[in-house]
Design a protein around this motif. Structure first.
Motif, PDB file in Angstrom:
ATOM      1  N   UNK A   1       0.838  -1.251  -0.080  1.00 38.88           N
ATOM      2  CA  UNK A   1       0.034   0.024  -0.056  1.00 38.88           C
ATOM      3  C   UNK A   1       0.892   1.159  -0.025  1.00 38.88           C
ATOM      4  N   UNK A   2       2.038   1.116  -0.034  1.00 37.67           N
ATOM      5  CA  UNK A   2       2.970   2.425   0.022  1.00 37.67           C
ATOM      6  C   UNK A   2       2.894   3.205  -1.254  1.00 37.67           C
ATOM      7  N   UNK A   3       3.219   4.421  -1.270  1.00 36.07           N
ATOM      8  CA  UNK A   3       3.401   5.358  -2.301  1.00 36.07           C
ATOM      9  C   UNK A   3       4.063   4.733  -3.509  1.00 36.07           C
ATOM     10  N   UNK A   4       3.517   4.663  -4.835  1.00 40.06           N
ATOM     11  CA  UNK A   4       4.238   4.127  -5.961  1.00 40.06           C
ATOM     12  C   UNK A   4       4.674   5.337  -6.901  1.00 40.06           C
ATOM     13  N   UNK A   5       5.619   5.230  -7.825  1.00 38.82           N
ATOM     14  CA  UNK A   5       5.767   5.932  -8.943  1.00 38.82           C
ATOM     15  C   UNK A   5       4.587   6.482  -9.442  1.00 38.82           C
ATOM     16  N   UNK A   6       3.690   5.684  -9.679  1.00 39.97           N
ATOM     17  CA  UNK A   6       2.369   6.338 -10.294  1.00 39.97           C
ATOM     18  C   UNK A   6       1.658   7.255  -9.572  1.00 39.97           C
ATOM     19  N   UNK A   7       1.761   7.243  -8.466  1.00 35.59           N
ATOM     20  CA  UNK A   7       1.010   8.202  -7.507  1.00 35.59           C
ATOM     21  C   UNK A   7       1.638   9.519  -7.682  1.00 35.59           C
ATOM     22  N   UNK A   8       2.757   9.512  -8.065  1.00 31.15           N
ATOM     23  CA  UNK A   8       3.571  11.082  -8.286  1.00 31.15           C
ATOM     24  C   UNK A   8       3.196  11.388  -9.576  1.00 31.15           C
ATOM     25  N   UNK A   9       3.455  10.749 -10.587  1.00 33.15           N
ATOM     26  CA  UNK A   9       3.225  11.055 -12.017  1.00 33.15           C
ATOM     27  C   UNK A   9       4.582  10.690 -12.955  1.00 33.15           C
TER      28      UNK A   9
ATOM     29  N   UNK B   1       7.653  10.481 -14.755  1.00 36.04           N
ATOM     30  CA  UNK B   1       8.978  10.645 -14.601  1.00 36.04           C
ATOM     31  C   UNK B   1       9.437  10.229 -13.185  1.00 36.04           C
ATOM     32  N   UNK B   2       8.692   9.635 -12.209  1.00 39.16           N
ATOM     33  CA  UNK B   2       8.920   9.180 -10.986  1.00 39.16           C
ATOM     34  C   UNK B   2       9.527   7.801 -11.079  1.00 39.16           C
ATOM     35  N   UNK B   3      10.267   7.561 -10.373  1.00 37.59           N
ATOM     36  CA  UNK B   3      11.062   6.210 -10.082  1.00 37.59           C
ATOM     37  C   UNK B   3      10.943   5.794  -8.714  1.00 37.59           C
ATOM     38  N   UNK B   4      11.422   4.596  -8.325  1.00 38.96           N
ATOM     39  CA  UNK B   4      11.426   4.118  -6.943  1.00 38.96           C
ATOM     40  C   UNK B   4      12.797   3.343  -6.683  1.00 38.96           C
ATOM     41  N   UNK B   5      13.282   3.588  -5.645  1.00 42.01           N
ATOM     42  CA  UNK B   5      14.796   3.003  -5.141  1.00 42.01           C
ATOM     43  C   UNK B   5      14.494   2.251  -3.825  1.00 42.01           C
ATOM     44  N   UNK B   6      15.230   1.198  -3.360  1.00 50.28           N
ATOM     45  CA  UNK B   6      15.360   1.113  -2.126  1.00 50.28           C
ATOM     46  C   UNK B   6      16.397   1.609  -1.332  1.00 50.28           C
ATOM     47  N   UNK B   7      16.143   2.230  -0.250  1.00 45.12           N
ATOM     48  CA  UNK B   7      17.319   3.114   0.137  1.00 45.12           C
ATOM     49  C   UNK B   7      18.265   1.963   1.111  1.00 45.12           C
ATOM     50  N   UNK B   8      19.372   1.759   0.529  1.00 46.11           N
ATOM     51  CA  UNK B   8      20.371   0.817   1.147  1.00 46.11           C
ATOM     52  C   UNK B   8      21.648   1.617   1.230  1.00 46.11           C
ATOM     53  N   UNK B   9      21.973   2.552   0.520  1.00 47.09           N
ATOM     54  CA  UNK B   9      23.204   3.333   0.626  1.00 47.09           C
ATOM     55  C   UNK B   9      23.409   4.155   1.971  1.00 47.09           C
ATOM     56  N   UNK B  10      23.422   3.510   3.056  1.00 48.74           N
ATOM     57  CA  UNK B  10      23.248   4.345   4.349  1.00 48.74           C
ATOM     58  C   UNK B  10      24.359   5.011   4.677  1.00 48.74           C
TER      59      UNK B  10
END
Length: 253
Positions: A53-61, A63-72
């Protein structure tokens, strides 16, 4: 949360709420439809069902993309990946009068991981950056106890603080406002942070960030929504977050 480097050609996490948060809109936000989504899940939640249920690129419009935050290791503002934000950026401030934790590490919870949705390049005319995640507990009682701790710590966050040293992207003045929220049975708080840089560092733009932390049943969800605004533009991120959260939380049931 954190935001993305304004000069980066691709994703590079540097500064937005809670070490990776940073955080939503209906008609006012690009790409969002006015129709309420059907619930994809319901309590008791699991890591898998929350992620659905989290926000997806489609929710933003477009040009949006998604990445998992792993580069701490690349974070300018860092909090542990399993933590829940309380007062983003405060750990770099030199003038805070009371001890405030920027995030709480819960005991006995299973984190979903952190996910960043936004444009490839961040700037005043780009899509927002949304940083999000959740922690799922074995029981509602554990989730409620943790949420009480998060709320208590967030209440210590000062109305204003400054960061005098560090990377140019975080130096400057911070104004903070918070209010309780309740949506679709989820309860928590919305914290609005506005960051302005010194004139000799960046006179043209400011950072407009809203962090939302909400609790329902056995889960705690956090979202950071960040926009870079041109000086003189209205800080409207809180309105956009409200609309996007309405859509997100409806999906979660």
């Amino acid at each position: 949360m954190r935001g993305a480097d304004r000069k980066a050609s691709g994703w590079r996490v540097t500064t937005v709420a809670g070490g990776a948060f940073a955080i939503f809109a209906a008609g006012a936000l690009t790409g969002c439809s006015s129709g309420a989504p059907q619930p994809l899940t319901k309590p008791p939640y699991t890591v898998k069902s929350i992620r659905s249920g989290l926000v997806t690129p489609g929710d933003l419009g477009k040009g949006a993309t998604e990445v998992e935050d792993t580069e701490h290791g690349s974070h300018v503002i860092y909090t542990p990946p399993n933590s829940i934000p309380t007062c983003p950026y405060v750990q770099r401030s030199e003038d805070v009068q009371v001890v405030v934790q920027p995030a709480i590490e819960p005991v006995g919870g299973n984190p979903t991981g952190r996910f960043i949705v936004g444009p490839q390049r961040v700037g005043p005319t780009s899509l927002p950056v949304v940083t999000q995640g959740a922690v799922v507990f074995q029981s509602p009682a554990l989730a409620e106890d943790t949420m009480n701790t998060v709320v208590a710590e967030s209440a210590k966050c000062p109305d204003a603080f400054g960061i005098l040293g560090g990377p140019p992207s975080v130096v400057g003045d911070y104004k903070v406002g918070s209010q309780p929220i309740e949506m679709n049975g989820w309860k928590g708080f919305s914290q609005h942070l506005v960051h302005t840089s010194p004139p000799d560092v960046n006179p043209d733009t400011y950072d407009d960030l809203v962090t939302v932390v909400v609790h329902k049943a056995n889960a705690i969800l956090y979202v950071g929504y960040t926009q870079i605004k041109t000086v003189g533009q209205r800080a409207d991120t809180d309105k956009k977050v409200e609309a996007l959260m309405t859509k997100t939380l409806a999906r979660l049931g």
